[in-house]
Design a protein around this motif. Sequence first.
Motif, short mmCIF file in Angstrom:
data_model
loop_
_atom_site.label_atom_id
_atom_site.label_comp_id
_atom_site.label_asym_id
_atom_site.label_seq_id
_atom_site.Cartn_x
_atom_site.Cartn_y
_atom_site.Cartn_z
N VAL A 16 -5.21 19.54 0.98
CA VAL A 16 -6.09 18.38 0.79
C VAL A 16 -5.27 17.24 0.20
O VAL A 16 -4.58 17.42 -0.82
CB VAL A 16 -7.28 18.71 -0.14
N VAL A 17 -5.32 16.09 0.86
CA VAL A 17 -4.64 14.90 0.31
C VAL A 17 -5.68 13.89 -0.14
O VAL A 17 -6.75 13.76 0.46
CB VAL A 17 -3.70 14.20 1.33
N ASN A 18 -5.34 13.21 -1.20
CA ASN A 18 -6.20 12.13 -1.69
C ASN A 18 -5.32 11.10 -2.37
O ASN A 18 -4.40 11.46 -3.10
CB ASN A 18 -7.24 12.70 -2.67
N HIS A 19 -5.58 9.86 -2.13
CA HIS A 19 -4.78 8.74 -2.67
C HIS A 19 -3.29 8.97 -2.41
O HIS A 19 -2.46 8.70 -3.26
CB HIS A 19 -5.03 8.57 -4.17
N GLY A 20 -2.95 9.50 -1.24
CA GLY A 20 -1.54 9.67 -0.87
C GLY A 20 -0.84 10.83 -1.54
O GLY A 20 0.38 10.95 -1.45
N ASN A 75 -11.33 9.33 4.08
CA ASN A 75 -10.75 8.23 4.87
C ASN A 75 -9.76 7.44 4.02
O ASN A 75 -10.04 7.13 2.87
CB ASN A 75 -11.86 7.29 5.34
N GLY A 76 -8.61 7.14 4.59
CA GLY A 76 -7.60 6.35 3.89
C GLY A 76 -6.78 7.14 2.89
O GLY A 76 -6.03 6.57 2.10
N ALA A 77 -6.89 8.48 2.93
CA ALA A 77 -6.17 9.30 1.94
C ALA A 77 -4.69 9.47 2.28
O ALA A 77 -3.88 9.74 1.41
CB ALA A 77 -6.82 10.67 1.86
N VAL A 133 0.85 -1.19 0.00
CA VAL A 133 0.00 0.00 0.00
C VAL A 133 0.89 1.24 0.00
O VAL A 133 1.79 1.36 0.83
CB VAL A 133 -0.92 0.03 1.25
N GLU A 134 0.64 2.13 -0.94
CA GLU A 134 1.40 3.38 -0.98
C GLU A 134 0.57 4.44 -0.27
O GLU A 134 -0.28 5.09 -0.87
CB GLU A 134 1.62 3.81 -2.43
N ALA A 135 0.80 4.58 1.02
CA ALA A 135 -0.01 5.52 1.81
C ALA A 135 0.31 6.96 1.45
O ALA A 135 -0.57 7.82 1.43
CB ALA A 135 0.22 5.28 3.29
N LEU A 136 1.58 7.24 1.17
CA LEU A 136 2.00 8.59 0.77
C LEU A 136 2.93 8.51 -0.43
O LEU A 136 3.85 7.69 -0.44
CB LEU A 136 2.73 9.29 1.92
N LYS A 137 2.66 9.36 -1.43
CA LYS A 137 3.50 9.32 -2.64
C LYS A 137 4.18 10.68 -2.83
O LYS A 137 3.55 11.61 -3.33
CB LYS A 137 2.63 9.01 -3.85
N GLU A 191 -18.43 22.20 1.35
CA GLU A 191 -18.65 20.76 1.26
C GLU A 191 -18.61 20.27 -0.19
O GLU A 191 -18.02 19.25 -0.50
CB GLU A 191 -20.02 20.47 1.87
N ASN A 192 -19.22 21.06 -1.06
CA ASN A 192 -19.25 20.67 -2.48
C ASN A 192 -17.86 20.71 -3.10
O ASN A 192 -17.50 19.87 -3.92
CB ASN A 192 -20.18 21.61 -3.27
N ILE A 193 -17.08 21.71 -2.67
CA ILE A 193 -15.73 21.83 -3.22
C ILE A 193 -14.89 20.65 -2.76
O ILE A 193 -14.17 20.02 -3.54
CB ILE A 193 -15.08 23.15 -2.74
N ILE A 194 -15.02 20.35 -1.47
CA ILE A 194 -14.25 19.24 -0.92
C ILE A 194 -14.67 17.92 -1.58
O ILE A 194 -13.82 17.10 -1.93
CB ILE A 194 -14.42 19.19 0.63
N LYS A 195 -15.97 17.77 -1.78
CA LYS A 195 -16.46 16.55 -2.44
C LYS A 195 -15.81 16.40 -3.80
O LYS A 195 -15.40 15.32 -4.19
CB LYS A 195 -17.99 16.66 -2.63
N ASP A 196 -15.71 17.53 -4.52
CA ASP A 196 -15.11 17.50 -5.85
C ASP A 196 -13.63 17.09 -5.75
O ASP A 196 -13.16 16.27 -6.53
CB ASP A 196 -15.24 18.88 -6.48
N LEU A 197 -12.93 17.66 -4.76
CA LEU A 197 -11.50 17.32 -4.60
C LEU A 197 -11.32 15.85 -4.20
O LEU A 197 -10.41 15.18 -4.66
CB LEU A 197 -10.87 18.22 -3.53
N TYR A 198 -12.21 15.38 -3.34
CA TYR A 198 -12.11 13.99 -2.88
C TYR A 198 -12.41 13.00 -4.01
O TYR A 198 -11.90 11.88 -4.01
CB TYR A 198 -13.11 13.73 -1.75
N SER A 199 -13.27 13.43 -4.95
CA SER A 199 -13.66 12.47 -5.99
C SER A 199 -12.68 12.44 -7.15
O SER A 199 -12.81 11.63 -8.05
CB SER A 199 -15.07 12.81 -6.50
N GLN A 200 -11.66 13.33 -7.11
CA GLN A 200 -10.69 13.33 -8.20
C GLN A 200 -9.82 12.07 -8.14
O GLN A 200 -9.34 11.70 -7.09
CB GLN A 200 -9.78 14.56 -8.09
N GLU A 201 -9.66 11.43 -9.29
CA GLU A 201 -8.85 10.20 -9.33
C GLU A 201 -7.37 10.53 -9.50
O GLU A 201 -7.00 11.46 -10.14
CB GLU A 201 -9.31 9.31 -10.49
#
Lengths: 323, 279
Positions: free
Chosen positions: A226-230, A57-59, A35-39, A313-323
């Motif tokens: 904001v972190v997402n997927h490490g 969670n798990g970002a 698992v690459e927790a941080l990249k 909340e909407n902005i954060i949702k957008d950032l969280y959903s970015q792949e």
Amino acid sequence: MIKVDKLTKTYTTYERGGTFREALKSLVVRKKKMVEALKEVSFEIGEGELIGFLGPNGAGKSTTLKILTGILYPTSGAVEIMGYVPWKDRKKYVANIGAVFGQKSQLLFDIPPMDSFLLNQSIYNIPEQAFRKTMNEMVEMLDLEKIVRKPTRQLSLGERMKCEFIMAMLHRPKIVFLDEPTIGLDVIAKGKIRDFIHEQNKNGTTFILTTHDLEDVEQLAKRVIVVNHGEIVFDNSMDHLRKHLGDKKSVHVTTRNPLPSLAQPGILIRKQHSNRDVELELDLSKLKLNEFIKEMNEKSIINDMSIESLEIENIIKDLYSQE
Amino acid sequence: MSRNLSLPSPEKQQAYRSTFLQWFKIYIHGMKTAFASRMAYRGDFFMSMFIMMVVELFGPLITLLIYHNGASFPGWERHEVLLLQGVFLLSRGIAFPFFMGMVWNTISRVQEGTYDLLLIKPRSILQMSIVTAFDSEDLGKLIGGILMFAYAMKSVPTPPFTNWVSFLLLFIFSLLSMFAFGLFMSGLGIVWIGNYRIYEIFMSVMDFGLYPRSIFNKLFQTIITWVIPISLLGSFPASALLGKEISGVLGAMLCAIGFLIFGLWFYHRMVRNYTSAGG
């Protein structure tokens, strides 16, 4: 004050299915998973800043926090905080930081918080006078005069959390890491704790706040990471965060006559309550606010209208959903 | 020019003294706090302490039964075996309340994720694991050990002063070996999350120390002297006090020092591998 350069953390975990057969199989053979927790995460934080550190969670937020507090060793990368490398100079370094974990208590359950404070005085070797001064100051600020001598198990969650703050700050740390400090608290307790953080920040303490409560971030943080997927997907001021999805406004309008057709560029219908009541998202780069108001009023006559910045909340949702 | 091998500078000596005093102060504070916590449930506290004491005396009770039925441990009189077991229980009675609590403390904290809270304190993680683990109800073990030791001493001719000195030296080594056991168990508890069996396995191994070393075969005697210093837990200190001839005591002492150094290295190595619990 804090310099993080290409911080990477990978760890091995084992996959196992949910069935009894797979559980038996896992006794003999386990499937390894890296698992690459941080990249290669990099950022800098200056003295006296109050940073909101967000992510789903798990970002990788907690992993970052644990490396910055000297709890975990990274796989690679460099961290320098106040001249220390947290995991190498741990003892000297942690004497200068404090941490509040919303879900892990530093207080001893069966005895009053006061006894836990005294144990911390010994551990941090705080001179008696300084200890009394800081404690009295904080106890007064958080309205805990009647609380600190009651057994911890008899305290409410809000009272306990306030005591956790005192526990973490008795030694006057320069940096305080907060992990979900207002989780499960009522609005009054949240407000008190936010005021306390604000006050301490004004006195020069740097705060790194990890939370899922966006109200905490909106009210306290001036800058957000904001972190997402490490990986870091956003690192800028709160104002920039608000404009992240463009210059948009959230509009709630009620009219006397039925609403006109809203199918036009710059308008996104969020919720249509009736043919006279609607919630919209306006993209001001495509449709000017005054033109929208004029058109609405001419065609349907506005009864009531609220215009607000886009909910964070909407902005954060957008950032969280970015792949 | 040859290197000066004199004592550390007065400043350094002062620093060491102050570090030691600090350590001691924190430990005493931790002890007081643990007592205060435990006193919140006084009935349970006294009951647990009493049970601990009674359970500790089961081993010697079996010895009494063995001798009562005409059997014996070769080369050892009944009162000598009781003394050996008294020494063993005394060693365990000091180790368990004062530092062995670190094992349970580490295993449970790692499992819950609260080991993190010890790592954010400006003290060595080992010190924090011990300070926050004083186990007051294990004082029952100490009382049991003292009672057993005193009872056995009544049947033994008064040992000369030199025997007492040898005994004390070996008893310190017995405590060091107990501490090393604690380090291994705690270290394993960090990487082998939630595995309480570690504790039981080590306890069973340690229980060989309740019996005279001479009753085991040669290979096992070598193992419990040269590999895992179990002979030092009871057999060697008791033999020294009784003035019995002991072979391999120096080897066992060296083994204990090695065991302790390896234990410290192992513990800190495992701390490096600590993964924490999810946030």
